[in-house]
Design a protein around this motif. Structure first.
Motif, PDB file in Angstrom:
ATOM      1  N   GLY A 105       4.907   7.887   7.767  1.00  0.00           N
ATOM      2  CA  GLY A 105       4.127   7.052   6.903  1.00  0.00           C
ATOM      3  C   GLY A 105       3.300   7.671   6.035  1.00  0.00           C
ATOM      4  O   GLY A 105       3.282   8.910   5.802  1.00  0.00           O
ATOM      5  N   SER A 106       2.423   6.998   5.544  1.00  0.00           N
ATOM      6  CA  SER A 106       1.653   7.414   4.285  1.00  0.00           C
ATOM      7  C   SER A 106       0.293   6.630   4.372  1.00  0.00           C
ATOM      8  O   SER A 106       0.080   5.641   5.097  1.00  0.00           O
ATOM      9  CB  SER A 106       2.180   7.148   2.950  1.00  0.00           C
ATOM     10  OG  SER A 106       2.395   5.891   2.679  1.00  0.00           O
ATOM     11  N   VAL A 107      -0.665   7.502   3.916  1.00  0.00           N
ATOM     12  CA  VAL A 107      -2.068   6.932   3.948  1.00  0.00           C
ATOM     13  C   VAL A 107      -2.381   6.203   2.497  1.00  0.00           C
ATOM     14  O   VAL A 107      -2.317   7.059   1.552  1.00  0.00           O
ATOM     15  CB  VAL A 107      -3.152   7.940   4.234  1.00  0.00           C
ATOM     16  CG1 VAL A 107      -4.548   7.496   4.262  1.00  0.00           C
ATOM     17  CG2 VAL A 107      -2.565   8.727   5.768  1.00  0.00           C
ATOM     18  N   LYS A 108      -2.852   4.899   2.599  1.00  0.00           N
ATOM     19  CA  LYS A 108      -2.951   4.339   1.487  1.00  0.00           C
ATOM     20  C   LYS A 108      -4.388   3.568   1.278  1.00  0.00           C
ATOM     21  O   LYS A 108      -5.044   3.212   2.471  1.00  0.00           O
ATOM     22  CB  LYS A 108      -1.931   3.289   1.192  1.00  0.00           C
ATOM     23  CG  LYS A 108      -0.457   3.772   0.915  1.00  0.00           C
ATOM     24  CD  LYS A 108       0.524   2.664   0.811  1.00  0.00           C
ATOM     25  CE  LYS A 108       2.026   3.267   0.896  1.00  0.00           C
ATOM     26  NZ  LYS A 108       2.956   2.177   0.362  1.00  0.00           N
ATOM     27  N   LYS A 109      -4.911   3.030   0.306  1.00  0.00           N
ATOM     28  CA  LYS A 109      -5.831   2.460   0.023  1.00  0.00           C
ATOM     29  C   LYS A 109      -5.855   1.006   0.467  1.00  0.00           C
ATOM     30  O   LYS A 109      -4.912   0.153   0.269  1.00  0.00           O
ATOM     31  CB  LYS A 109      -6.553   2.501  -1.075  1.00  0.00           C
ATOM     32  CG  LYS A 109      -7.724   1.697  -1.692  1.00  0.00           C
ATOM     33  CD  LYS A 109      -9.005   2.877  -1.785  1.00  0.00           C
ATOM     34  CE  LYS A 109     -10.361   1.818  -2.341  1.00  0.00           C
ATOM     35  NZ  LYS A 109     -11.287   3.193  -2.384  1.00  0.00           N
ATOM     36  N   ILE A 110      -7.073   0.546   1.373  1.00  0.00           N
ATOM     37  CA  ILE A 110      -6.843  -0.864   1.580  1.00  0.00           C
ATOM     38  C   ILE A 110      -6.723  -1.691   0.597  1.00  0.00           C
ATOM     39  O   ILE A 110      -7.385  -1.423  -0.601  1.00  0.00           O
ATOM     40  CB  ILE A 110      -8.451  -1.190   2.518  1.00  0.00           C
ATOM     41  CG1 ILE A 110      -8.405  -0.474   3.737  1.00  0.00           C
ATOM     42  CG2 ILE A 110      -8.152  -2.844   2.484  1.00  0.00           C
ATOM     43  CD1 ILE A 110      -9.567  -0.599   4.464  1.00  0.00           C
ATOM     44  N   PRO A 111      -5.707  -2.624   0.393  1.00  0.00           N
ATOM     45  CA  PRO A 111      -5.537  -3.498  -0.688  1.00  0.00           C
ATOM     46  C   PRO A 111      -6.894  -4.232  -1.184  1.00  0.00           C
ATOM     47  O   PRO A 111      -7.477  -4.998  -0.271  1.00  0.00           O
ATOM     48  CB  PRO A 111      -4.376  -4.399  -0.301  1.00  0.00           C
ATOM     49  CG  PRO A 111      -3.669  -3.685   0.667  1.00  0.00           C
ATOM     50  CD  PRO A 111      -4.810  -2.898   1.501  1.00  0.00           C
ATOM     51  N   PRO A 112      -7.199  -4.111  -2.295  1.00  0.00           N
ATOM     52  CA  PRO A 112      -8.438  -4.996  -2.741  1.00  0.00           C
ATOM     53  C   PRO A 112      -8.236  -6.295  -2.714  1.00  0.00           C
ATOM     54  O   PRO A 112      -6.995  -7.046  -3.173  1.00  0.00           O
ATOM     55  CB  PRO A 112      -8.741  -4.221  -4.274  1.00  0.00           C
ATOM     56  CG  PRO A 112      -7.133  -3.846  -4.737  1.00  0.00           C
ATOM     57  CD  PRO A 112      -6.603  -3.311  -3.429  1.00  0.00           C
ATOM     58  N   GLN A 113      -9.020  -7.329  -2.319  1.00  0.00           N
ATOM     59  CA  GLN A 113      -9.107  -8.542  -2.388  1.00  0.00           C
ATOM     60  C   GLN A 113     -10.297  -9.310  -2.722  1.00  0.00           C
ATOM     61  O   GLN A 113     -11.429  -8.702  -2.273  1.00  0.00           O
ATOM     62  CB  GLN A 113      -8.470  -9.151  -1.202  1.00  0.00           C
ATOM     63  CG  GLN A 113      -7.050  -8.920  -0.641  1.00  0.00           C
ATOM     64  CD  GLN A 113      -6.509  -9.576   0.421  1.00  0.00           C
ATOM     65  OE1 GLN A 113      -6.746 -10.448   0.691  1.00  0.00           O
ATOM     66  NE2 GLN A 113      -5.634  -8.981   1.338  1.00  0.00           N
ATOM     67  N   GLU A 114     -10.446 -10.358  -3.388  1.00  0.00           N
ATOM     68  CA  GLU A 114     -11.476 -10.951  -3.509  1.00  0.00           C
ATOM     69  C   GLU A 114     -12.651 -11.411  -2.476  1.00  0.00           C
ATOM     70  O   GLU A 114     -12.044 -11.822  -1.279  1.00  0.00           O
ATOM     71  CB  GLU A 114     -11.470 -12.504  -4.371  1.00  0.00           C
ATOM     72  CG  GLU A 114     -12.673 -13.055  -4.837  1.00  0.00           C
ATOM     73  CD  GLU A 114     -12.670 -14.462  -5.633  1.00  0.00           C
ATOM     74  OE1 GLU A 114     -13.358 -15.009  -5.822  1.00  0.00           O
ATOM     75  OE2 GLU A 114     -11.249 -14.742  -5.812  1.00  0.00           O
ATOM     76  N   ALA A 115     -13.802 -10.834  -2.359  1.00  0.00           N
ATOM     77  CA  ALA A 115     -14.759 -10.992  -1.405  1.00  0.00           C
ATOM     78  C   ALA A 115     -14.621  -9.950  -0.008  1.00  0.00           C
ATOM     79  O   ALA A 115     -15.114 -10.264   0.955  1.00  0.00           O
ATOM     80  CB  ALA A 115     -14.843 -12.382  -0.724  1.00  0.00           C
ATOM     81  N   LEU A 116     -13.549  -9.359  -0.343  1.00  0.00           N
ATOM     82  CA  LEU A 116     -13.264  -8.016   0.792  1.00  0.00           C
ATOM     83  C   LEU A 116     -13.933  -6.785   0.538  1.00  0.00           C
ATOM     84  O   LEU A 116     -13.526  -6.200  -0.724  1.00  0.00           O
ATOM     85  CB  LEU A 116     -11.823  -7.935   0.744  1.00  0.00           C
ATOM     86  CG  LEU A 116     -11.329  -6.954   1.772  1.00  0.00           C
ATOM     87  CD1 LEU A 116     -11.644  -7.741   3.416  1.00  0.00           C
ATOM     88  CD2 LEU A 116      -9.901  -6.524   1.674  1.00  0.00           C
TER      89      LEU A 116
END
Length: 210
Positions: A107-118
């Motif tokens: 597996g790999s370590v990735k940034k939490i996907p950006p979302q509006e109001a998150l």
């Protein structure tokens, strides 16, 4: 005094908080990066607060990788990774570049996907959804509210077969990863009060560390 637990010291992470939580349960726990103490332990904890690059660089500079690989992959010693300690188990991380991990679980370590109001980082209490391994991590109590404390901007992206639990934060993210003797939690059990102590105890009990 119960079995010997070594919190692996690679100079990052809230080792003292983890130490205090495990000590409270009555285990013989130490913080160390000495080869003989790692080899003599019944289980290992990989703590985690900080950046992936610093953590893996320290592990390499301390020449801990061969020792840890031998104990975890060859000797099948139980290991519990916490936050960065969990992420170190991946093949690589995309945090501030590309950095090779320990490669214990694909597996790999990735940034939490950006979302509006998150908000990122993901900080505070959030509930998990157990997928498998309930008998290992939740054996001593049935959680009516399986909530834990989080503080992270990156997550472990892996196949479903390694996801022992998930968390909802904009999308479904891995909360716990597991394969044989290797476990990792993205949250902080040492900061999660009673639920965190229950999780520690369940993990050690399952591997007969008494």
């Amino acid at each position: 005094m119960k079995g010997k637990i070594v919190i692996v010291d690679y100079y990052v992470g809230n080792t003292n908080s983890v130490y205090n939580a495990v000590k409270r349960l009555g285990y013989n726990v130490i913080i160390s990066n000495k080869r003989n103490e790692i080899e003599e332990s019944d289980a290992l904890i990989m703590p985690g607060v900080g950046a992936f690059a610093e953590a893996i660089n320290n592990i390499n500079q301390l020449d801990l990788k061969p020792i840890l690989n031998d104990q975890v992959l060859n000797k099948k010693k139980p290991v519990l990774g916490i936050c960065i300690g969990m992420q170190l188990m991946a093949d690589f991380s995309e945090e501030n570049g590309h950095f090779e991990g320990l490669g214990w679980i694909p597996g790999s370590v990735k940034k939490i996907p950006p979302q509006e109001a998150l908000l990122v980082p993901h900080v505070g209490w959030n509930e998990i959804t157990p997928v498998f391994c309930k008998e290992i991590l939740f054996s001593n109590a049935v959680f009516e509210n399986p909530s834990f404390y989080w503080d992270h901007s990156y997550y472990f992206d892996c196949k479903d077969e390694y996801k022992a639990a998930t968390v909802e934060y904009g999308s479904t993210l891995s909360a716990i990863i597991a394969q044989e003797n290797i476990f990792g939690v993205q949250f902080h059990p040492e900061k999660s009060q009673t639920n965190g102590l229950r999780l520690f105890r369940s993990f050690f009990n399952y591997f007969n560390i008494v």
